[in-house]
Design a protein around this motif. Structure first.
Motif, PDB file in Angstrom:
ATOM      1  N   LEU A 139      -7.459  -1.335  -7.707  1.00 48.64           N
ATOM      2  CA  LEU A 139      -8.719  -1.353  -6.977  1.00 48.64           C
ATOM      3  C   LEU A 139      -9.736  -2.343  -7.543  1.00 48.64           C
ATOM      4  N   GLY A 140      -9.395  -2.991  -8.639  1.00 47.13           N
ATOM      5  CA  GLY A 140     -10.223  -4.081  -9.138  1.00 47.13           C
ATOM      6  C   GLY A 140     -10.124  -5.312  -8.245  1.00 47.13           C
ATOM      7  N   ASP A 141      -9.046  -5.395  -7.484  1.00 51.23           N
ATOM      8  CA  ASP A 141      -8.858  -6.488  -6.530  1.00 51.23           C
ATOM      9  C   ASP A 141      -9.700  -6.199  -5.287  1.00 51.23           C
ATOM     10  N   PRO A 142     -10.612  -7.113  -4.919  1.00 49.12           N
ATOM     11  CA  PRO A 142     -11.503  -6.863  -3.778  1.00 49.12           C
ATOM     12  C   PRO A 142     -10.765  -6.550  -2.467  1.00 49.12           C
ATOM     13  N   GLU A 143      -9.630  -7.195  -2.237  1.00 45.51           N
ATOM     14  CA  GLU A 143      -8.884  -6.947  -0.994  1.00 45.51           C
ATOM     15  C   GLU A 143      -8.289  -5.537  -0.981  1.00 45.51           C
ATOM     16  N   ARG A 144      -7.708  -5.115  -2.088  1.00 45.13           N
ATOM     17  CA  ARG A 144      -7.155  -3.753  -2.170  1.00 45.13           C
ATOM     18  C   ARG A 144      -8.275  -2.716  -2.030  1.00 45.13           C
ATOM     19  N   ARG A 145      -9.404  -2.994  -2.656  1.00 43.12           N
ATOM     20  CA  ARG A 145     -10.547  -2.082  -2.569  1.00 43.12           C
ATOM     21  C   ARG A 145     -11.057  -2.005  -1.130  1.00 43.12           C
ATOM     22  N   ARG A 146     -11.122  -3.155  -0.435  1.00 41.91           N
ATOM     23  CA  ARG A 146     -11.571  -3.181   0.958  1.00 41.91           C
ATOM     24  C   ARG A 146     -10.635  -2.356   1.842  1.00 41.91           C
ATOM     25  N   VAL A 147      -9.325  -2.508   1.629  1.00 45.17           N
ATOM     26  CA  VAL A 147      -8.351  -1.744   2.417  1.00 45.17           C
ATOM     27  C   VAL A 147      -8.543  -0.252   2.170  1.00 45.17           C
ATOM     28  N   PHE A 148      -8.730   0.139   0.917  1.00 45.83           N
ATOM     29  CA  PHE A 148      -8.938   1.551   0.619  1.00 45.83           C
ATOM     30  C   PHE A 148     -10.219   2.073   1.272  1.00 45.83           C
ATOM     31  N   LEU A 149     -11.307   1.342   1.130  1.00 49.33           N
ATOM     32  CA  LEU A 149     -12.578   1.799   1.695  1.00 49.33           C
ATOM     33  C   LEU A 149     -12.545   1.836   3.220  1.00 49.33           C
ATOM     34  N   HIS A 150     -11.773   0.957   3.834  1.00 50.92           N
ATOM     35  CA  HIS A 150     -11.703   0.892   5.296  1.00 50.92           C
ATOM     36  C   HIS A 150     -10.703   1.890   5.887  1.00 50.92           C
ATOM     37  N   THR A 151      -9.556   2.085   5.209  1.00 45.98           N
ATOM     38  CA  THR A 151      -8.493   2.919   5.781  1.00 45.98           C
ATOM     39  C   THR A 151      -8.221   4.194   4.995  1.00 45.98           C
ATOM     40  N   GLY A 152      -8.610   4.229   3.727  1.00 42.75           N
ATOM     41  CA  GLY A 152      -8.308   5.385   2.887  1.00 42.75           C
ATOM     42  C   GLY A 152      -6.927   5.345   2.279  1.00 42.75           C
ATOM     43  N   ARG A 153      -6.198   4.275   2.522  1.00 36.48           N
ATOM     44  CA  ARG A 153      -4.827   4.173   2.024  1.00 36.48           C
ATOM     45  C   ARG A 153      -4.794   3.578   0.625  1.00 36.48           C
ATOM     46  N   LEU A 154      -3.866   4.095  -0.177  1.00 38.35           N
ATOM     47  CA  LEU A 154      -3.645   3.589  -1.521  1.00 38.35           C
ATOM     48  C   LEU A 154      -2.192   3.145  -1.633  1.00 38.35           C
ATOM     49  N   VAL A 155      -1.992   1.963  -2.209  1.00 43.07           N
ATOM     50  CA  VAL A 155      -0.655   1.449  -2.441  1.00 43.07           C
ATOM     51  C   VAL A 155      -0.559   1.133  -3.924  1.00 43.07           C
ATOM     52  N   ALA A 156       0.429   1.734  -4.582  1.00 48.06           N
ATOM     53  CA  ALA A 156       0.586   1.544  -6.026  1.00 48.06           C
ATOM     54  C   ALA A 156       0.888   0.095  -6.353  1.00 48.06           C
ATOM     55  N   VAL A 157       0.372  -0.351  -7.485  1.00 46.39           N
ATOM     56  CA  VAL A 157       0.653  -1.690  -7.989  1.00 46.39           C
ATOM     57  C   VAL A 157       2.055  -1.659  -8.578  1.00 46.39           C
ATOM     58  N   GLU A 158       2.859  -2.661  -8.211  1.00 46.93           N
ATOM     59  CA  GLU A 158       4.209  -2.751  -8.745  1.00 46.93           C
ATOM     60  C   GLU A 158       4.144  -3.065 -10.232  1.00 46.93           C
ATOM     61  N   ALA A 159       4.951  -2.355 -11.010  1.00 48.19           N
ATOM     62  CA  ALA A 159       5.004  -2.604 -12.438  1.00 48.19           C
ATOM     63  C   ALA A 159       5.689  -3.941 -12.695  1.00 48.19           C
ATOM     64  N   SER A 160       5.167  -4.697 -13.644  1.00 44.98           N
ATOM     65  CA  SER A 160       5.790  -5.988 -13.959  1.00 44.98           C
ATOM     66  C   SER A 160       7.087  -5.747 -14.700  1.00 44.98           C
ATOM     67  N   ARG A 161       8.047  -6.600 -14.460  1.00 44.05           N
ATOM     68  CA  ARG A 161       9.382  -6.415 -15.053  1.00 44.05           C
ATOM     69  C   ARG A 161       9.480  -7.123 -16.378  1.00 44.05           C
TER      70      ARG A 161
END
Length: 161
Positions: A139-161
């Motif tokens: 949610l530090g990413d403005p686009e992810r935060r905007r999606v959450f605030l607009h839709t309420g959806r959360l998508v987990a960040v993929e763990a780096s390999r």
């Protein structure tokens, strides 16, 4: 104890369901509903009874019957799910007269908050849950935060390999 309820419910619901289909804003709001509704009473009352979120769930399910309402149902179902989480996080189930109202008689006088220092400790746990949500869903990413605030959806960040 706002973070204890709101972030705690989002953390719990994500951990159990791991779905992007829920509106997690409504999960957080639902978790706060027992407090908000019973605040005028000054103690646990009707909003901390199991019957209340069951009625809310029934209204959501009946109100969204029919084709074309699945998206609305999926969005609104977060409210009663969050409300039930709020009951669990408040410990309402430990108070028979409140939790099983109206079958167990009157509400009694169970306080909304536990005695000190428990509220502080629980809010600190809520801060940790909020931190986990912030970083786990990027949610530090403005686009992810905007999606959450607009839709309420959360998508987990993929763990780096």
């Amino acid at each position: 104890m706002i973070l204890w309820y709101a972030a705690g419910a989002v953390f719990a619901v994500w951990t159990v369901f791991q779905t992007t289909g829920l509106d997690f804003r409504l999960v957080a709001l639902g978790a706060l509903c027992p407090l908000l509704v019973d605040l005028p009473f000054g103690h646990m009352a009707v909003a901390h009874a199991l019957v209340t979120p069951v009625v809310v769930l029934t209204l959501v399910m009946l109100g969204t019957i029919g084709r074309g309402r699945r998206l609305l149902r999926r969005r609104l179902i977060g409210l009663p799910i969050g409300w039930m989480c709020g009951l669990a996080l408040s410990g309402a189930f430990m108070h028979t007269e409140v939790f099983w109202w109206p079958t167990a008689g009157s509400f009694g006088d169970v306080p909304l908050w536990p005695p000190m220092p428990w509220p502080v400790a629980l809010e600190v746990l809520g801060v940790f849950a909020a931190r986990w949500i912030w970083f786990g869903f990027g949610l530090g990413d403005p686009e992810r935060r905007r999606v959450f605030l607009h839709t309420g959806r959360l998508v987990a960040v993929e763990a780096s390999r």
